[in-house]
Design a protein around this motif. Sequence first.
Motif, PDB file in Angstrom:
ATOM      1  N   GLY A 122       0.907  -1.237  -0.126  1.00  0.00           N
ATOM      2  CA  GLY A 122      -0.129  -0.012   0.081  1.00  0.00           C
ATOM      3  C   GLY A 122       0.813   1.207   0.097  1.00  0.00           C
ATOM      4  O   GLY A 122       0.386   2.493   0.408  1.00  0.00           O
ATOM      5  N   GLY A 123       1.951   1.209  -0.518  1.00  0.00           N
ATOM      6  CA  GLY A 123       2.918   2.296  -0.696  1.00  0.00           C
ATOM      7  C   GLY A 123       2.392   3.174  -2.145  1.00  0.00           C
ATOM      8  O   GLY A 123       1.346   2.736  -2.679  1.00  0.00           O
ATOM      9  N   PRO A 124       3.195   3.941  -2.385  1.00  0.00           N
ATOM     10  CA  PRO A 124       2.807   4.985  -3.610  1.00  0.00           C
ATOM     11  C   PRO A 124       2.819   4.085  -4.916  1.00  0.00           C
ATOM     12  O   PRO A 124       1.810   4.101  -5.542  1.00  0.00           O
ATOM     13  N   GLY A 125       3.618   2.994  -4.973  1.00  0.00           N
ATOM     14  CA  GLY A 125       3.575   2.148  -6.090  1.00  0.00           C
ATOM     15  C   GLY A 125       2.268   1.204  -6.188  1.00  0.00           C
ATOM     16  O   GLY A 125       1.666   1.149  -7.274  1.00  0.00           O
ATOM     17  N   GLY A 126       1.951   0.700  -4.987  1.00  0.00           N
ATOM     18  CA  GLY A 126       0.893  -0.021  -4.882  1.00  0.00           C
ATOM     19  C   GLY A 126      -0.591   0.550  -5.158  1.00  0.00           C
ATOM     20  O   GLY A 126      -1.594   0.177  -5.888  1.00  0.00           O
ATOM     21  N   MET A 127      -0.552   1.915  -4.179  1.00  0.00           N
ATOM     22  CA  MET A 127      -1.770   2.639  -4.524  1.00  0.00           C
ATOM     23  C   MET A 127      -1.963   2.989  -5.805  1.00  0.00           C
ATOM     24  O   MET A 127      -3.035   3.050  -6.373  1.00  0.00           O
ATOM     25  N   MET A 128      -0.923   3.387  -6.713  1.00  0.00           N
ATOM     26  CA  MET A 128      -1.264   3.815  -8.105  1.00  0.00           C
ATOM     27  C   MET A 128      -1.547   2.692  -8.692  1.00  0.00           C
ATOM     28  O   MET A 128      -2.426   2.751  -9.863  1.00  0.00           O
ATOM     29  N   ALA A 129      -0.992   1.637  -8.671  1.00  0.00           N
ATOM     30  CA  ALA A 129      -1.432   0.326  -9.520  1.00  0.00           C
ATOM     31  C   ALA A 129      -2.844  -0.043  -9.204  1.00  0.00           C
ATOM     32  O   ALA A 129      -3.716  -0.434 -10.079  1.00  0.00           O
ATOM     33  N   ALA A 130      -3.291   0.160  -7.721  1.00  0.00           N
ATOM     34  CA  ALA A 130      -4.572  -0.217  -7.690  1.00  0.00           C
ATOM     35  C   ALA A 130      -5.568   1.068  -8.294  1.00  0.00           C
ATOM     36  O   ALA A 130      -6.734   0.459  -8.844  1.00  0.00           O
ATOM     37  N   ALA A 187       0.706  -2.967   6.963  1.00  0.00           N
ATOM     38  CA  ALA A 187       0.703  -2.077   7.885  1.00  0.00           C
ATOM     39  C   ALA A 187      -0.626  -1.661   8.278  1.00  0.00           C
ATOM     40  O   ALA A 187      -1.698  -1.984   7.344  1.00  0.00           O
ATOM     41  N   PRO A 188      -0.986  -0.968   9.364  1.00  0.00           N
ATOM     42  CA  PRO A 188      -2.345  -0.568   9.634  1.00  0.00           C
ATOM     43  C   PRO A 188      -2.955   0.804   8.769  1.00  0.00           C
ATOM     44  O   PRO A 188      -3.866   1.175   8.953  1.00  0.00           O
ATOM     45  N   MET A 189      -2.172   1.171   8.060  1.00  0.00           N
ATOM     46  CA  MET A 189      -2.371   2.328   7.312  1.00  0.00           C
ATOM     47  C   MET A 189      -1.759   2.326   5.856  1.00  0.00           C
ATOM     48  O   MET A 189      -0.802   1.585   5.586  1.00  0.00           O
ATOM     49  N   LEU A 190      -2.078   3.171   4.948  1.00  0.00           N
ATOM     50  CA  LEU A 190      -1.738   3.025   3.464  1.00  0.00           C
ATOM     51  C   LEU A 190      -0.606   4.328   3.566  1.00  0.00           C
ATOM     52  O   LEU A 190      -0.357   5.192   4.423  1.00  0.00           O
ATOM     53  N   GLY A 191       0.210   4.280   2.388  1.00  0.00           N
ATOM     54  CA  GLY A 191       1.320   5.173   2.392  1.00  0.00           C
ATOM     55  C   GLY A 191       2.653   4.741   2.206  1.00  0.00           C
ATOM     56  O   GLY A 191       3.502   5.339   1.520  1.00  0.00           O
ATOM     57  N   GLY A 192       3.112   3.552   3.021  1.00  0.00           N
ATOM     58  CA  GLY A 192       4.201   3.186   2.732  1.00  0.00           C
ATOM     59  C   GLY A 192       5.501   4.161   3.165  1.00  0.00           C
ATOM     60  O   GLY A 192       5.363   4.905   4.107  1.00  0.00           O
ATOM     61  N   GLN A 193       6.499   4.327   2.562  1.00  0.00           N
ATOM     62  CA  GLN A 193       7.582   5.377   2.651  1.00  0.00           C
ATOM     63  C   GLN A 193       7.233   6.639   2.442  1.00  0.00           C
ATOM     64  O   GLN A 193       7.895   7.738   3.281  1.00  0.00           O
ATOM     65  N   LEU A 194       5.916   6.880   1.907  1.00  0.00           N
ATOM     66  CA  LEU A 194       5.665   8.441   1.830  1.00  0.00           C
ATOM     67  C   LEU A 194       5.152   8.961   3.127  1.00  0.00           C
ATOM     68  O   LEU A 194       5.282   9.979   3.456  1.00  0.00           O
ATOM     69  N   VAL A 195       4.703   8.080   4.139  1.00  0.00           N
ATOM     70  CA  VAL A 195       4.480   8.477   5.506  1.00  0.00           C
ATOM     71  C   VAL A 195       5.554   9.099   6.213  1.00  0.00           C
ATOM     72  O   VAL A 195       5.516  10.281   6.708  1.00  0.00           O
ATOM     73  N   LYS A 255       8.904  19.156   3.767  1.00  0.00           N
ATOM     74  CA  LYS A 255       8.624  18.325   2.883  1.00  0.00           C
ATOM     75  C   LYS A 255       6.890  18.178   2.476  1.00  0.00           C
ATOM     76  O   LYS A 255       6.523  16.976   2.322  1.00  0.00           O
ATOM     77  N   TRP A 256       6.116  19.307   2.810  1.00  0.00           N
ATOM     78  CA  TRP A 256       4.764  18.960   2.990  1.00  0.00           C
ATOM     79  C   TRP A 256       4.275  18.589   1.542  1.00  0.00           C
ATOM     80  O   TRP A 256       3.151  18.084   1.591  1.00  0.00           O
ATOM     81  N   PRO A 257       4.897  18.924   0.390  1.00  0.00           N
ATOM     82  CA  PRO A 257       4.128  18.512  -0.900  1.00  0.00           C
ATOM     83  C   PRO A 257       3.849  17.236  -1.073  1.00  0.00           C
ATOM     84  O   PRO A 257       3.138  16.561  -1.649  1.00  0.00           O
ATOM     85  N   ILE A 258       5.059  16.463  -0.368  1.00  0.00           N
ATOM     86  CA  ILE A 258       4.965  14.793  -0.289  1.00  0.00           C
ATOM     87  C   ILE A 258       3.658  14.643   0.525  1.00  0.00           C
ATOM     88  O   ILE A 258       3.056  13.594   0.213  1.00  0.00           O
ATOM     89  N   GLY A 259       3.347  15.003   1.623  1.00  0.00           N
ATOM     90  CA  GLY A 259       2.051  15.002   2.278  1.00  0.00           C
ATOM     91  C   GLY A 259       0.837  15.369   1.464  1.00  0.00           C
ATOM     92  O   GLY A 259      -0.029  14.559   1.672  1.00  0.00           O
ATOM     93  N   GLU A 260       0.923  16.257   0.682  1.00  0.00           N
ATOM     94  CA  GLU A 260       0.131  16.695  -0.393  1.00  0.00           C
ATOM     95  C   GLU A 260      -0.457  15.548  -1.292  1.00  0.00           C
ATOM     96  O   GLU A 260      -1.405  15.177  -1.762  1.00  0.00           O
ATOM     97  N   TYR A 261       0.945  14.955  -1.991  1.00  0.00           N
ATOM     98  CA  TYR A 261       0.647  13.829  -2.820  1.00  0.00           C
ATOM     99  C   TYR A 261       0.015  12.658  -2.185  1.00  0.00           C
ATOM    100  O   TYR A 261      -0.825  12.004  -2.979  1.00  0.00           O
ATOM    101  N   LEU A 262       0.464  12.166  -0.869  1.00  0.00           N
ATOM    102  CA  LEU A 262      -0.143  11.295  -0.251  1.00  0.00           C
ATOM    103  C   LEU A 262      -1.515  11.199  -0.053  1.00  0.00           C
ATOM    104  O   LEU A 262      -2.550  10.541  -0.199  1.00  0.00           O
TER     105      LEU A 262
END
Length: 213
Positions: free
Chosen positions: A20-28, A44-52, A60-67
């Motif tokens: 459920g990281g960025p790659g998995g979320m985009m694939a889904a 994990a109990p949440m989505l986001g992976g390394q983006l979290v 690095k707020w733009p990464i939070g906006e992308y998530l």
Amino acid sequence: RKRNLFAETTTPKKVAVIGGGPGGMMAALTAARRGHQVTLYEKAPMLGGQLVAASMPDYKWPIGEYLAYLLRELYKLPVQLQLGITATPELLKDAGYDVIIAAMGSTAQSIPVSGADAKGVWLAEEVFGREAELGHKVLVIGGGLAGMEAALQFDETAERVTVVEVADEILKTLEENLNNTQALHNMIENSQIDIVTSASVTEIGDGYSVYEK
């Protein structure tokens, strides 16, 4: 001739996405937008992976906006989310998926140093959001991108932050033309971080560490 990646399929499949990281979320997202039946597994109990962890530093707020964007888009679609569940081969086989997409991302590694598994030794991705538990003096082993970003974050809460880097300079692997390279160096120069280069940590104990320079 351009192909429309979001054109609805005429042969929908039952798809499992592992991770459920960025790659998995985009694939889904992509598979669901095309009309496939998608289940997304994240241990994990949440989505986001390394983006979290990557989005935790204030600058690095733009990464939070992308998530946040990925989450909004994902919740608009009929994707079945299985959070806190490890997708084992048995589980996937019993569910009868037509397609399995593995997007498991990277895994952080501990350093091969005596005492690295002791209490009070953290991986950088584990610390963000729990800075108050670090205490007053913090040692960051590694002066690459992850290490220096962590050190800058801890410099806001700890009394003293020291970075030990085995290379002869910090951020050595970053390309000089990266947009954030100079900005990072400027932030480090304006911080109170102590930096020791050409040194390697050889031992970690209760309240101390040993390094060779």
